[in-house]
Design an enzyme around this catalytic site. Structure first.
Site, PDB file in Angstrom:
ATOM      1  N   ARG A 206       5.012  14.505  34.176  1.00  0.00           N
ATOM      2  CA  ARG A 206       5.834  14.191  33.012  1.00  0.00           C
ATOM      3  C   ARG A 206       5.017  13.764  31.802  1.00  0.00           C
ATOM      4  NH1 ARG A 206       8.302   8.248  33.081  1.00  0.00           N
ATOM      5  NH2 ARG A 206       6.644   7.136  34.138  1.00  0.00           N
TER       6      ARG A 206
ATOM      7  N   THR B 193      -5.161   3.076  32.521  1.00  0.00           N
ATOM      8  CA  THR B 193      -4.890   4.444  32.942  1.00  0.00           C
ATOM      9  C   THR B 193      -5.163   5.417  31.808  1.00  0.00           C
ATOM     10  OG1 THR B 193      -3.173   3.625  34.406  1.00  0.00           O
ATOM     11  CG2 THR B 193      -3.120   5.972  33.886  1.00  0.00           C
TER      12      THR B 193
ATOM     13  N   LYS C 208      -8.491   4.297  35.456  1.00  0.00           N
ATOM     14  CA  LYS C 208      -7.758   5.142  36.403  1.00  0.00           C
ATOM     15  C   LYS C 208      -7.470   6.476  35.726  1.00  0.00           C
ATOM     16  CE  LYS C 208      -3.161   5.153  38.463  1.00  0.00           C
ATOM     17  NZ  LYS C 208      -2.167   4.328  39.168  1.00  0.00           N
TER      18      LYS C 208
ATOM     19  N   ASP D  13      -5.801   9.149  40.366  1.00  0.00           N
ATOM     20  CA  ASP D  13      -4.440   9.255  40.905  1.00  0.00           C
ATOM     21  C   ASP D  13      -3.977  10.693  40.748  1.00  0.00           C
ATOM     22  OD1 ASP D  13      -1.839   9.001  41.710  1.00  0.00           O
ATOM     23  OD2 ASP D  13      -1.299   7.418  40.280  1.00  0.00           O
TER      24      ASP D  13
ATOM     25  N   LYS E  58       4.644  -1.550  44.324  1.00  0.00           N
ATOM     26  CA  LYS E  58       5.319  -1.647  43.028  1.00  0.00           C
ATOM     27  C   LYS E  58       6.710  -2.231  43.250  1.00  0.00           C
ATOM     28  CE  LYS E  58       2.978   2.409  41.107  1.00  0.00           C
ATOM     29  NZ  LYS E  58       3.111   3.846  40.759  1.00  0.00           N
TER      30      LYS E  58
ATOM     31  N   CYS F 140       2.517  -0.788  38.734  1.00  0.00           N
ATOM     32  CA  CYS F 140       3.735  -0.861  37.913  1.00  0.00           C
ATOM     33  C   CYS F 140       4.160   0.536  37.531  1.00  0.00           C
ATOM     34  CB  CYS F 140       3.488  -1.696  36.662  1.00  0.00           C
ATOM     35  SG  CYS F 140       2.217  -1.022  35.564  1.00  0.00           S
TER      36      CYS F 140
ATOM     37  N   MET G 205       6.086   2.722  34.181  1.00  0.00           N
ATOM     38  CA  MET G 205       5.986   2.593  32.735  1.00  0.00           C
ATOM     39  C   MET G 205       7.069   1.606  32.320  1.00  0.00           C
ATOM     40  SD  MET G 205       4.184   3.165  30.312  1.00  0.00           S
ATOM     41  CE  MET G 205       3.027   4.510  30.382  1.00  0.00           C
TER      42      MET G 205
ATOM     43  N   ASP H 136      -3.113  -2.550  38.895  1.00  0.00           N
ATOM     44  CA  ASP H 136      -2.719  -1.403  38.066  1.00  0.00           C
ATOM     45  C   ASP H 136      -1.519  -1.815  37.217  1.00  0.00           C
ATOM     46  OD1 ASP H 136      -2.586   1.195  37.131  1.00  0.00           O
ATOM     47  OD2 ASP H 136      -1.487   1.945  38.868  1.00  0.00           O
TER      48      ASP H 136
ATOM     49  N   ASP I 295      -1.274  -2.015  33.622  1.00  0.00           N
ATOM     50  CA  ASP I 295      -1.582  -1.781  32.207  1.00  0.00           C
ATOM     51  C   ASP I 295      -0.378  -1.346  31.381  1.00  0.00           C
ATOM     52  OD1 ASP I 295      -1.596   0.578  33.732  1.00  0.00           O
ATOM     53  OD2 ASP I 295      -2.802   1.639  32.255  1.00  0.00           O
TER      54      ASP I 295
HETATM   55 MG   LIG Z   1       0.326   6.270  41.443  1.00  0.00          MG
END
Ligand SMILES: [Mg+2]
Length: 365
Positions: free
Chosen positions: A26, A137, A162, A191, A268, A296, A298, A322, A324
């Site tokens: 996406r 990321t 990342k 990832d 998460k 997390c 978005m 993770d 950010d």
């Molecule tokens: Mg992931």
């Protein structure tokens, strides 16, 4: 007398991103932050966030609102706040799935419970420090764009980057080029967001290993639907494999552990349904020598407040989580709460999450 849950309110706030977020599946230019405000009988407010994503959580702002105002309100309104873990189980029993909606309500209740105790949420969860380290990321991009972004983030103080791979580009080359550009002192993780076949994953990861690129971990290399493929990859590479989409709850984690399918898990709150189940997963992982990274979606500073508080409870401030997402937003939709300093999420020292309300400019009630 223990305060009770009086009211749940859903706020939605459109927040633009500072740059587009692009993964294998996406592209996003703005988020709609779906925030739940829980008000107790003493007039306090607690805050939680539901990350809305049809493709990841299967939820939308409309579905979250319906779940929160319907069955989730029915499950907790009037309940005492002395045992939020019990209320989390009531929420889980009230709806199937809808993990992000449950997460928002449950985190708001944990915020209220911590606030009522007069301690910050991170301390309420057992943390001793209000600061946790995050990675940054990098969206899927051309190699030259990745190099430019990576150098910029390194120079801004990020020690762990990342990289989103798996989009059909030349992942082997682009990640190696980023390594050459940033030098040996930056930790690189990748990832694939389920983007590779098992054979591709093994070939790509072994190429990095043979070239001594130095990859800290590879996240969800193959489809979450095929755990056998995940186990197949994990058994055939040296680089640690982190399960993300394949693990939502301790039920999933038990299967991963039983089959030795991954070395670590990305927990998460939008997958676990909140802090209570996430803490059960952390205990399960610790008992089985599985690494834990707190991640997390978005989402805004509200979701990050809960996730970073959970990360703080792990007691390893140097470990890069993770978290950010807040750095991608043009502004936080709420006043107070956490903020970022270089690669640290700095949590409020005020009681609860410290969030005092929506920013004046934000929010459609
Ligand atoms: Mg992931």
């Amino acid at each position: 007398m223990t305060a009770t849950v009086r009211r749940l309110i859903v706020h939605t706030v459109d927040v633009p991103l500072v740059r587009p977020f692009i993964t294998a599946v996406r592209r996003t230019d703005a988020i709609t932050a779906v925030l739940v405000e829980a008000v107790d009988s003493d007039g306090r407010s607690g805050w939680g966030e539901a990350a809305a994503s049809w493709r990841v959580t299967g939820e939308s702002p409309a579905s979250i609102r319906a779940a929160v105002m319907g069955p989730l309100s029915d499950a907790v309104l009037g309940s005492e706040l002395d045992d939020v873990d019990r209320l989390a189980d009531h929420l889980a029993a009230a709806v199937i799935q809808n993990a992000a909606a449950r997460c928002a309500v449950e985190c708001a209740l944990h915020d209220l419970a911590a606030a009522a105790s007069g301690v910050p949420l991170w301390a309420h969860l057992g943390g001793r420090t209000n600061s946790v380290t995050t990675d940054m990321t990098l969206s899927a991009a051309s190699t030259s764009e990745l190099i430019e972004l990576a150098i910029g983030h390194r120079d801004a103080g990020f020690r762990t980057l990342k990289l989103k791979v798996g989009a059909g580009r030349d992942d082997v080359h682009s990640v190696a080029a980023v390594r050459d550009a940033v030098g040996a002192d930056v930790s690189l993780r990748v990832d694939a967001n389920q983007g590779w076949t098992a054979r591709q994953a093994i070939d790509i990861i072994r190429d990095w290993e043979d070239a001594s690129v130095g990859i800290e971990l590879v996240e969800q290399p193959v489809s979450a639907r095929n755990r056998d493929d995940l186990a197949f990859v994990t058994a055939r590479v040296q680089t640690p494999i982190l399960a993300d989409e394949a693990v939502w709850t301790s039920h999933d984690l038990s299967a991963i552990i039983a089959g030795r399918m991954a070395d670590a898990v990305n927990i998460k709150l939008a997958k676990s349904g909140g802090l209570t189940e996430a803490r059960r997963m952390i205990a399960l992982a610790a008992a089985n020598d599985i690494g834990v990274l707190i991640g997390c979606m978005m989402e805004s500073h509200v979701g990050i407040a809960a996730a970073a508080s959970l990360a703080a409870s792990l007691g390893d401030p140097a470990r890069a989580h993770d978290l950010d997402a807040g750095l991608w937003l043009a502004a936080s939709p709420v006043d107070s709460g956490p903020h970022y300093t270089a690669d640290s999420v700095v949590l409020s020292r005020a009681a609860g999450t410290g969030i005092t309300g929506l920013c004046a400019s934000g929010g459609r009630p």
